[in-house]
Write an enzyme that holds these catalytic residues in place. Structure first.
Site, mmCIF file in Angstrom:
data_model
loop_
_atom_site.group_PDB
_atom_site.id
_atom_site.type_symbol
_atom_site.label_atom_id
_atom_site.label_comp_id
_atom_site.label_asym_id
_atom_site.label_seq_id
_atom_site.Cartn_x
_atom_site.Cartn_y
_atom_site.Cartn_z
ATOM 1 C CE1 TYR A 95 -3.588 2.679 0.732
ATOM 2 C CE2 TYR A 95 -1.770 3.692 1.927
ATOM 3 C CZ TYR A 95 -3.009 3.786 1.336
ATOM 4 O OH TYR A 95 -3.670 4.994 1.328
ATOM 5 C CD GLU A 183 -5.643 5.078 -1.231
ATOM 6 O OE1 GLU A 183 -5.853 5.080 -0.026
ATOM 7 O OE2 GLU A 183 -6.525 4.748 -2.055
#
Ligand code: GDP
Ligand code: MN
Length: 360
Positions: A95, A183
């Site tokens: 992530y 992201e």
């Protein structure tokens, strides 16, 4: 404003962040050259779990998926396009996110070796696996800083330099684009040791519009259409009011009676039938169970609001409505609602109580 994944990835490419080979489609394709992943382009996370990410090995299979996805709603959002990308042989999923930490008043890089799933889940289950790095906006962000944060995250040293390079480039995307959130989840390492952005999220600051050409992005026109303040929430009861204070109070009452607001939607003062119809359309884009409408008629006329509710009420028999209105043209409004069988109360408590009962 939120950009679609394919738009975010176009920008990533300009910054030399590796992304999978792919193309966008809105109808069946002629030929699928490699085993691929077909990804619904909607502005919500967790598409995978919601059925918006499908795999195909053949052209026939790909076209079945495309037909299935286009026009369908994923988490309440209509799919107009799919992104078709070569399927990656994924070995690791990380992530990576960058946003502004308002309390610290700084951009923060968030990294975790437990990628792929929602960051909220990682935060809940393994918070120690989330590494945060605050950037001093007065100083330059340098590649060695990205390397240090990866060391801290426990990334094996042979994977650090490629991932750090992406972090460095992604920070430049964030900065140059006036991002509020960027992201990559998952940032993947493939079996053949390639590092790529398998997913992409980019939200940009609307107040920085004068510096950019935001009109090039798909969601720009939708953004302009809304004349009301809308905030999406987690629950299943849409809360619509006129005036921010009244709408907030309405949310409180819904909560107090055990309900969970699906949105805060303030239609503002003086809304006519069309605005109310649009507001309901917006609220009904999400998967909801009930709608609570709370109107204090001043310059807003209760009969206009009532007329605006009727259409959505008939179009969505599966959804429970409850209306509280008082003030200007209340009697006329009440007549319209009663004639159409739409639950109506003069007290907000009763209106909410009734709605919660109907939903049981
Ligand atoms: P999201 O659910 O909206 O976040 O969509 P993602 O693009 O992140 O895809 C969800 C999940 O699908 C990823 O975490 C991967 O596990 C899987 N996935 C996506 N693309 C590929 C791919 O090319 N190959 C493989 N094996 N899995 C993929
Ligand atoms: Mn993702």
């Amino acid at each position: 404003m939120k950009l679609h994944e394919y738009e975010a990835k176009e920008i990533f490419k300009k910054y030399k962040i590796p992304v999978p080979n792919g193309f966008v489609a809105s109808k069946p394709i002629k030929e699928l050259k490699t085993p691929s992943v077909i990804k619904a382009q909607v502005l919500v996370g967790g598409r995978g779990k919601a059925g918006g990410i499908l795999f195909a090995d053949t052209t026939k299979e790909a076209n079945q998926h495309i037909k299935k996805l286009i026009g369908k709603k994923i988490k309440g959002e209509k799919v107009n396009k799919v992104l078709i990308e070569e399927k990656l042989p994924i070995k690791y999923e990380y992530y990576l996110g960058i946003t502004i930490d308002r309390a610290e008043k700084k951009p923060v890089i968030i990294f975790s070796t437990e990628g792929g799933v929602d960051i909220e889940e990682i935060a809940k289950n393994t918070p120690e696996k989330i590494i945060k790095y605050y950037i001093d906006p007065q100083n330059e962000f340098l590649p060695y800083m990205a390397r240090n944060l990866l060391k801290e995250a426990g990334l094996p040293s042979n994977r650090i330099s490629k991932v750090a390079d992406i972090i460095y480039k992604l920070y430049n995307v964030f900065k140059d684009m006036d991002g509020t959130l960027v992201e990559i989840n998952p940032l993947v390492i493939t079996k053949d040791k390639k590092v790529l952005a398998a997913d992409g999220v980019l939200n940009v600051d609307d107040d920085a519009e004068y510096r950019h050409d935001y009109a090039q992005f798909e969601s720009y026109s939708e953004k302009d259409k809304s004349e009301f303040a809308y905030v999406e929430l987690d629950g299943d009861i849409a809360v619509i009011g006129n005036g921010a204070g009244l709408t907030l109070a309405s949310m409180d009452i819904v909560k107090e009676y055990g309900g969970a607001p699906a949105c805060f939607l303030d239609i503002g003062g003086g809304s006519d039938k069309e605005t109310v119809e649009k507001a309901l359309e917006k609220a009904l884009e999400k998967d909801i169970k009930g709608v609570f409408i709370n109107i204090l008629g001043g310059i807003t006329r209760c009969d206009e609001v009532a007329m605006g509710i009727v259409k959505a009420y008939y179009e969505h028999p599966e959804i429970k409505f409850s209306v509280r209105m008082m003030g200007t043209n209340e009697e006329e409004g009440r007549k319209i609602l009663t004639k159409n069988g739409i639950p109506f109360e003069s007290s907000m408590e009763y209106a909410v109580e009734k709605l919660i009962d109907m939903l049981k």
